[in-house]
Write a protein that holds these residues in place. Structure first.
Motif, short mmCIF file in Angstrom:
data_model
loop_
_atom_site.label_atom_id
_atom_site.label_comp_id
_atom_site.label_asym_id
_atom_site.label_seq_id
_atom_site.Cartn_x
_atom_site.Cartn_y
_atom_site.Cartn_z
N THR A 1 5.59 12.06 -4.85
CA THR A 1 4.28 11.50 -6.27
C THR A 1 2.96 11.54 -5.40
OG1 THR A 1 5.50 9.49 -5.84
CG2 THR A 1 6.56 11.25 -6.71
N ARG A 2 1.98 10.88 -6.29
CA ARG A 2 0.70 10.37 -6.28
C ARG A 2 0.79 8.65 -5.88
NH1 ARG A 2 -4.39 12.36 -6.98
NH2 ARG A 2 -3.31 14.31 -7.83
N GLU A 3 1.58 8.45 -6.60
CA GLU A 3 2.18 6.77 -5.57
C GLU A 3 2.21 6.81 -4.47
OE1 GLU A 3 4.56 3.01 -7.58
OE2 GLU A 3 5.33 4.99 -7.48
N THR A 4 3.42 7.80 -3.98
CA THR A 4 3.46 7.40 -2.46
C THR A 4 2.75 7.64 -1.73
OG1 THR A 4 5.81 8.12 -2.78
CG2 THR A 4 5.16 8.44 -0.69
N PHE A 5 1.42 8.64 -2.37
CA PHE A 5 0.53 9.58 -1.69
C PHE A 5 -0.69 8.13 -0.94
CE2 PHE A 5 -3.64 11.37 -1.52
CZ PHE A 5 -3.88 11.88 0.06
N GLU A 6 -1.00 7.59 -2.60
CA GLU A 6 -1.50 6.96 -2.24
C GLU A 6 -1.06 5.36 -1.37
OE1 GLU A 6 -3.19 5.94 -6.57
OE2 GLU A 6 -3.91 7.48 -6.41
N ALA A 7 -0.12 4.76 -1.51
CA ALA A 7 0.79 3.93 -0.60
C ALA A 7 0.03 4.47 0.48
CB ALA A 7 1.89 4.31 -0.71
N PRO B 1 3.95 16.26 6.80
CA PRO B 1 3.77 15.30 6.28
C PRO B 1 2.60 14.39 7.02
CG PRO B 1 5.88 14.76 5.98
CD PRO B 1 5.48 16.36 7.18
N LEU B 2 1.72 13.74 6.31
CA LEU B 2 0.76 12.79 7.28
C LEU B 2 1.00 11.75 8.20
CD1 LEU B 2 -2.28 11.95 4.81
CD2 LEU B 2 -2.30 13.87 6.28
N ALA B 3 2.08 11.37 7.60
CA ALA B 3 3.32 10.19 8.27
C ALA B 3 4.91 10.91 8.60
CB ALA B 3 3.28 8.82 7.47
N GLU B 4 5.78 9.96 9.00
CA GLU B 4 6.77 9.89 9.80
C GLU B 4 7.21 9.40 8.75
OE1 GLU B 4 9.55 11.95 10.26
OE2 GLU B 4 8.13 12.49 12.07
N THR B 5 8.39 9.96 7.44
CA THR B 5 8.70 9.36 6.53
C THR B 5 10.36 9.26 6.31
OG1 THR B 5 7.92 10.67 5.16
CG2 THR B 5 6.57 9.32 5.34
N GLU B 6 10.71 10.38 7.07
CA GLU B 6 12.12 10.62 7.38
C GLU B 6 13.12 9.37 7.44
OE1 GLU B 6 15.45 12.96 9.43
OE2 GLU B 6 13.88 14.08 9.13
N ALA B 7 12.91 8.64 8.25
CA ALA B 7 13.61 7.22 8.61
C ALA B 7 13.35 6.05 6.90
CB ALA B 7 13.18 7.07 9.66
N LEU B 8 12.57 6.28 6.79
CA LEU B 8 11.93 5.49 5.24
C LEU B 8 13.02 5.93 4.44
CD1 LEU B 8 8.12 4.61 5.88
CD2 LEU B 8 10.14 3.50 6.50
N SER C 1 7.81 0.66 -1.29
CA SER C 1 7.94 -0.63 -1.26
C SER C 1 7.71 -0.63 0.64
CB SER C 1 9.05 -1.24 -1.24
OG SER C 1 8.41 -2.69 -0.75
N LEU C 2 8.57 0.31 1.55
CA LEU C 2 8.57 0.80 2.48
C LEU C 2 7.09 1.00 3.21
CD1 LEU C 2 12.50 1.80 2.55
CD2 LEU C 2 10.89 -0.47 3.68
N VAL C 3 6.83 2.33 2.31
CA VAL C 3 5.85 3.18 2.67
C VAL C 3 4.34 2.21 2.74
CG1 VAL C 3 3.78 4.26 2.05
CG2 VAL C 3 6.59 5.37 1.94
N GLU C 4 3.92 1.24 1.63
CA GLU C 4 3.05 0.15 2.08
C GLU C 4 3.32 -0.99 2.78
OE1 GLU C 4 3.87 -1.61 -2.57
OE2 GLU C 4 2.63 0.44 -3.13
N GLN C 5 4.62 -1.03 3.20
CA GLN C 5 5.06 -2.51 4.84
C GLN C 5 4.58 -1.40 5.66
OE1 GLN C 5 8.74 -3.84 4.87
NE2 GLN C 5 8.79 -3.63 1.88
N GLY C 6 4.31 0.04 5.73
CA GLY C 6 3.95 0.96 7.03
C GLY C 6 4.66 1.50 7.10
N ALA C 7 3.70 2.98 7.19
CA ALA C 7 4.35 4.01 7.13
C ALA C 7 3.71 4.25 9.23
CB ALA C 7 4.60 5.23 6.33
N ALA D 1 -2.70 3.46 5.60
CA ALA D 1 -3.71 3.81 6.45
C ALA D 1 -4.83 3.82 7.37
CB ALA D 1 -2.65 5.34 7.14
N PHE D 2 -5.24 3.67 6.20
CA PHE D 2 -7.14 3.64 5.92
C PHE D 2 -7.71 2.85 5.37
CE2 PHE D 2 -5.53 7.88 7.29
CZ PHE D 2 -5.80 7.83 8.77
#
Length: 176
Positions: free
Chosen positions: A111-117, A1-8, A78-84, A122-123
């Motif tokens: 999901t698309r929602e997660t990808f877009e968040a 993945p683009l980000a380290e999301t396992e912990a999230l 919500s966690l991704v939106e806070q910063g991944a 990030a950008f």
């Protein structure tokens, strides 16, 4: 993945269990074992089979597993939106691909929602336009390691398989 999301993801599952007054808790080792199973709902079901096999039928009949999974997805977004945090080199790679004028696509089991968040966090908003194609789990019937997501990505890009490069970080992705 683009980000380290396992912990999230693990944090979201554990918060989800607490919200549902469930005494489950996934430590790193247990979650690592569950990663062999594709999909959050399937992971919840597999865990229930192991720790509460007698309750599984009642949980499924009541829709409890699906409800837990829906809550987990909300917590995770919500966690991704806070910063991944992006993985090292991802931001540079995306910028390099963009500046090279190569086509850029995302092919994800998220999901698309997660990808877009993730991209928005990030950008910024304009980054959603960087991608010539985005294929998420909602776009296909079968996810990686099935090749369907990559086939659809190539189709949307208008690119032959031999003219594309995929960057993957998992065995399921490589198999796809």
């Amino acid at each position: 993945p683009l980000a380290e999301t396992e912990a999230l993801h693990r944090e979201a599952f554990n918060e989800d269990f607490a919200r549902h007054a469930c005494d489950w808790h996934w430590d790193r080792a247990r979650y690592h074992d569950l990663l062999a199973i594709e999909g959050g709902l399937a992971r919840i079901r597999a865990h229930a089979e192991k720790v509460a096999p007698r309750e599984l039928a009642n949980l499924e009949h009541a829709g409890a597993l699906e409800a837990m999974h829906a809550t987990k997805r909300e917590i995770f977004v919500s966690l991704v939106e806070q910063g991944a945090p992006l993985r090292p080199g991802v931001a540079r790679l995306l910028r390099d691909v963009r500046s090279s004028r190569l086509k850029l696509a995302a092919c994800t089991t998220s999901t698309r929602e997660t990808f877009e968040a993730l991209i928005l966090n990030a950008f910024g908003f304009e980054a959603l336009d960087w991608f010539d194609a985005v294929v998420t789990r909602e776009d296909v019937d079968a996810v990686k390691p099935d090749p369907a997501p990559y086939r659809l990505t190539l189709e949307r890009l208008g690119v032959a398989p031999g003219r594309a490069v995929a960057i993957e970080d998992s065995g399921r992705g490589v198999a796809a």
